[in-house]
Design a protein around this motif. Structure first.
Motif, PDB file in Angstrom:
ATOM      1  N   ALA A  68      16.810   0.913 -30.989  1.00 47.06           N
ATOM      2  CA  ALA A  68      15.820   1.735 -31.701  1.00 47.06           C
ATOM      3  C   ALA A  68      14.708   0.868 -32.285  1.00 47.06           C
ATOM      4  O   ALA A  68      13.526   1.234 -32.231  1.00 47.06           O
ATOM      5  CB  ALA A  68      16.515   2.532 -32.804  1.00 47.06           C
ATOM      6  N   ARG A  69      15.089  -0.285 -32.841  1.00 48.19           N
ATOM      7  CA  ARG A  69      14.076  -1.205 -33.374  1.00 48.19           C
ATOM      8  C   ARG A  69      13.176  -1.729 -32.262  1.00 48.19           C
ATOM      9  O   ARG A  69      11.954  -1.818 -32.422  1.00 48.19           O
ATOM     10  CB  ARG A  69      14.747  -2.368 -34.097  1.00 48.19           C
ATOM     11  N   ALA A  70      13.780  -2.078 -31.125  1.00 45.88           N
ATOM     12  CA  ALA A  70      12.989  -2.564 -29.993  1.00 45.88           C
ATOM     13  C   ALA A  70      12.064  -1.470 -29.457  1.00 45.88           C
ATOM     14  O   ALA A  70      10.933  -1.758 -29.035  1.00 45.88           O
ATOM     15  CB  ALA A  70      13.919  -3.056 -28.883  1.00 45.88           C
ATOM     16  N   GLY A  72      10.682   0.812 -31.316  1.00 42.26           N
ATOM     17  CA  GLY A  72       9.565   0.841 -32.260  1.00 42.26           C
ATOM     18  C   GLY A  72       8.582  -0.283 -32.026  1.00 42.26           C
ATOM     19  O   GLY A  72       7.358  -0.072 -32.069  1.00 42.26           O
ATOM     20  N   VAL A  73       9.091  -1.490 -31.758  1.00 40.48           N
ATOM     21  CA  VAL A  73       8.221  -2.631 -31.482  1.00 40.48           C
ATOM     22  C   VAL A  73       7.398  -2.370 -30.218  1.00 40.48           C
ATOM     23  O   VAL A  73       6.168  -2.583 -30.206  1.00 40.48           O
ATOM     24  CB  VAL A  73       9.048  -3.924 -31.337  1.00 40.48           C
ATOM     25  N   THR A  74       8.053  -1.922 -29.166  1.00 38.61           N
ATOM     26  CA  THR A  74       7.353  -1.706 -27.896  1.00 38.61           C
ATOM     27  C   THR A  74       6.322  -0.595 -28.013  1.00 38.61           C
ATOM     28  O   THR A  74       5.211  -0.707 -27.480  1.00 38.61           O
ATOM     29  CB  THR A  74       8.373  -1.372 -26.792  1.00 38.61           C
ATOM     30  N   ILE A  75       6.671   0.492 -28.684  1.00 39.92           N
ATOM     31  CA  ILE A  75       5.715   1.595 -28.852  1.00 39.92           C
ATOM     32  C   ILE A  75       4.517   1.141 -29.684  1.00 39.92           C
ATOM     33  O   ILE A  75       3.358   1.442 -29.348  1.00 39.92           O
ATOM     34  CB  ILE A  75       6.412   2.805 -29.502  1.00 39.92           C
ATOM     35  N   THR A  76       4.771   0.397 -30.762  1.00 36.81           N
ATOM     36  CA  THR A  76       3.674  -0.103 -31.598  1.00 36.81           C
ATOM     37  C   THR A  76       2.751  -1.025 -30.812  1.00 36.81           C
ATOM     38  O   THR A  76       1.519  -0.885 -30.843  1.00 36.81           O
ATOM     39  CB  THR A  76       4.232  -0.847 -32.818  1.00 36.81           C
ATOM     40  N   VAL A 214       8.871 -15.997 -24.217  1.00 36.14           N
ATOM     41  CA  VAL A 214       8.132 -17.231 -24.484  1.00 36.14           C
ATOM     42  C   VAL A 214       7.817 -17.405 -25.973  1.00 36.14           C
ATOM     43  O   VAL A 214       7.973 -18.496 -26.523  1.00 36.14           O
ATOM     44  CB  VAL A 214       6.832 -17.259 -23.661  1.00 36.14           C
ATOM     45  N   PHE A 215       7.409 -16.325 -26.650  1.00 39.73           N
ATOM     46  CA  PHE A 215       6.839 -16.467 -27.991  1.00 39.73           C
ATOM     47  C   PHE A 215       7.721 -15.942 -29.127  1.00 39.73           C
ATOM     48  O   PHE A 215       7.443 -16.246 -30.284  1.00 39.73           O
ATOM     49  CB  PHE A 215       5.481 -15.750 -28.067  1.00 39.73           C
ATOM     50  N   ILE A 216       8.727 -15.132 -28.838  1.00 41.90           N
ATOM     51  CA  ILE A 216       9.454 -14.449 -29.904  1.00 41.90           C
ATOM     52  C   ILE A 216      10.862 -15.027 -30.058  1.00 41.90           C
ATOM     53  O   ILE A 216      11.633 -15.063 -29.091  1.00 41.90           O
ATOM     54  CB  ILE A 216       9.540 -12.930 -29.629  1.00 41.90           C
ATOM     55  N   ASN A 217      11.162 -15.478 -31.259  1.00 43.45           N
ATOM     56  CA  ASN A 217      12.513 -15.921 -31.617  1.00 43.45           C
ATOM     57  C   ASN A 217      13.172 -14.994 -32.626  1.00 43.45           C
ATOM     58  O   ASN A 217      14.397 -14.995 -32.751  1.00 43.45           O
ATOM     59  CB  ASN A 217      12.470 -17.342 -32.196  1.00 43.45           C
ATOM     60  N   ASN A 218      12.370 -14.217 -33.328  1.00 44.73           N
ATOM     61  CA  ASN A 218      12.882 -13.278 -34.316  1.00 44.73           C
ATOM     62  C   ASN A 218      13.426 -12.036 -33.606  1.00 44.73           C
ATOM     63  O   ASN A 218      12.695 -11.335 -32.904  1.00 44.73           O
ATOM     64  CB  ASN A 218      11.762 -12.883 -35.283  1.00 44.73           C
ATOM     65  N   GLU A 219      14.717 -11.748 -33.782  1.00 46.47           N
ATOM     66  CA  GLU A 219      15.340 -10.621 -33.093  1.00 46.47           C
ATOM     67  C   GLU A 219      14.720  -9.282 -33.487  1.00 46.47           C
ATOM     68  O   GLU A 219      14.771  -8.331 -32.710  1.00 46.47           O
ATOM     69  CB  GLU A 219      16.843 -10.592 -33.390  1.00 46.47           C
ATOM     70  N   LYS A 220      14.136  -9.205 -34.674  1.00 49.11           N
ATOM     71  CA  LYS A 220      13.522  -7.951 -35.118  1.00 49.11           C
ATOM     72  C   LYS A 220      12.223  -7.647 -34.379  1.00 49.11           C
ATOM     73  O   LYS A 220      11.699  -6.537 -34.480  1.00 49.11           O
ATOM     74  CB  LYS A 220      13.256  -8.005 -36.621  1.00 49.11           C
ATOM     75  N   LEU A 221      11.692  -8.615 -33.650  1.00 50.58           N
ATOM     76  CA  LEU A 221      10.440  -8.426 -32.913  1.00 50.58           C
ATOM     77  C   LEU A 221      10.651  -8.401 -31.402  1.00 50.58           C
ATOM     78  O   LEU A 221       9.680  -8.461 -30.647  1.00 50.58           O
ATOM     79  CB  LEU A 221       9.447  -9.538 -33.270  1.00 50.58           C
ATOM     80  N   TYR A 222      11.901  -8.308 -30.961  1.00 49.82           N
ATOM     81  CA  TYR A 222      12.166  -8.222 -29.526  1.00 49.82           C
ATOM     82  C   TYR A 222      11.597  -6.922 -28.968  1.00 49.82           C
ATOM     83  O   TYR A 222      11.750  -5.849 -29.566  1.00 49.82           O
ATOM     84  CB  TYR A 222      13.666  -8.263 -29.245  1.00 49.82           C
ATOM     85  N   SER A 223      10.947  -7.019 -27.816  1.00 53.47           N
ATOM     86  CA  SER A 223      10.501  -5.814 -27.130  1.00 53.47           C
ATOM     87  C   SER A 223      11.689  -5.156 -26.434  1.00 53.47           C
ATOM     88  O   SER A 223      12.749  -5.761 -26.241  1.00 53.47           O
ATOM     89  CB  SER A 223       9.419  -6.153 -26.102  1.00 53.47           C
TER      90      SER A 223
END
Length: 293
Positions: A68-70, A72-76, A214-223
């Motif tokens: 669900a969090r992913a 939200g990230v992808t939709i945003t 490549v750029f994301i290490n924070n799990e809360k920002l995973y697409s």
């Protein structure tokens, strides 16, 4: 002269067969996602499984909060990226479509050159991490997909062939500025090509997983795509460990193939609902600007 309004039955037959050829793969993917893994190993894919098994979706449900969090990230990222991309791309295409623009040819060659050659993966990475410092932010997922040379040329061709120069001249005579002309006249007349390029951009952002890698290490920002890919890799790793641990005792299997298809169903859902609203503009946006009227 009397006209025949009846539709040719061969056309109806062709469209029916074509529609089924588009829908059948979706049905097959869904059926595989609810098929028991042992049946898949024994019988392969089928349009109706012998035993329904929702284990793949239960496996994904355990990670529902992250999915669900992913989402939200992808939709945003997709919404912001599409809006900003259309604004920048159409503005640049509008500049290139104006014959009085002083650097029109040089800038067109520069855009075309980027379609043939790129700086490479390492310079691309260094620009975003050492100069822009956008790693572990949503900007790292948005900026790389903002501008594409192919999209610029499609919109430029539409502006050149479909919007009369006299319309722009009339706006100038009436005292409209370039910004007023662009937002009040050009954009409203360009909905077909904007919807087409918007659909291209939506698919590009929605299916992007490499940028997160490549750029994301924070799990809360995973697409979403990267999270699903990582989940599948984890399931494959656990399966390999289980096979080694129980190789001499029992056969432990996880629904890997079913998980893969369930992920496809989860990931493709929103695009299925978006495409019908943009479909009527899709062909028109590609063809109106491609043929000189």
């Amino acid at each position: 002269m009397k006209t025949n309004n009846r539709t040719n039955p061969f056309i109806i037959l062709f469209l029916t067969v074509f529609s089924l050829s588009c829908l059948i793969p979706f049905w097959l993917v869904f059926m595989v996602s609810v098929t028991n893994e042992k049946d898949l190993t024994r019988h392969g894919y089928s349009f109706w499984p012998n035993h329904f098994d929702w284990e793949a979706y239960r496996y994904l449900l355990h990670d529902s909060a992250n999915i669900a969090r992913a989402y939200g990230v992808t939709i945003t990222v997709t919404v912001i990226g599409v809006v900003v991309s259309l604004l920048i791309t159409s503005a640049m295409a509008y500049s290139l479509s104006r014959t009085e623009f002083p650097y029109r040819n040089a800038l067109s060659f520069y855009v075309f050159f980027t379609m043939l050659f790129s700086g490479g993966l390492l310079p691309w990475y260094l620009v975003y991490t050492r100069f822009l410092h956008v790693q572990d932010t949503l900007l790292a997922l948005i900026i790389p997909g903002l501008i594409g040379g192919f999209n610029i040329f499609i919109i430029r061709t539409f502006f050149t062939n479909s919007i009369p120069p006299s319309l722009v001249e009339s706006a100038k005579i009436d005292g409209a500025s370039e910004y007023r002309t662009y937002f009040s006249i050009i954009i409203p007349l360009s909905l077909p090509v904007m919807a087409t390029i918007g659909l291209f951009t939506i698919v590009s952002y929605w299916n992007d997983w490499f940028t997160s890698l490549v750029f994301i290490n924070n799990e809360k920002l995973y697409s979403l795509q990267y999270l699903l890919n990582k989940t599948l890799m984890n399931a494959s790793f656990l399966q390999s460990i289980a096979n080694k641990a129980y190789s001499n005792t029992a056969n432990v299997t996880q629904p890997l193939e079913s998980i893969r298809m369930a992920m496809a169903m989860v990931a493709i859902g929103p695009l299925v609902f978006v495409f019908p609203f943009l479909q009527k503009y899709f062909i028109k946006g590609l063809t109106v600007g491609a043929v000189k009227g």
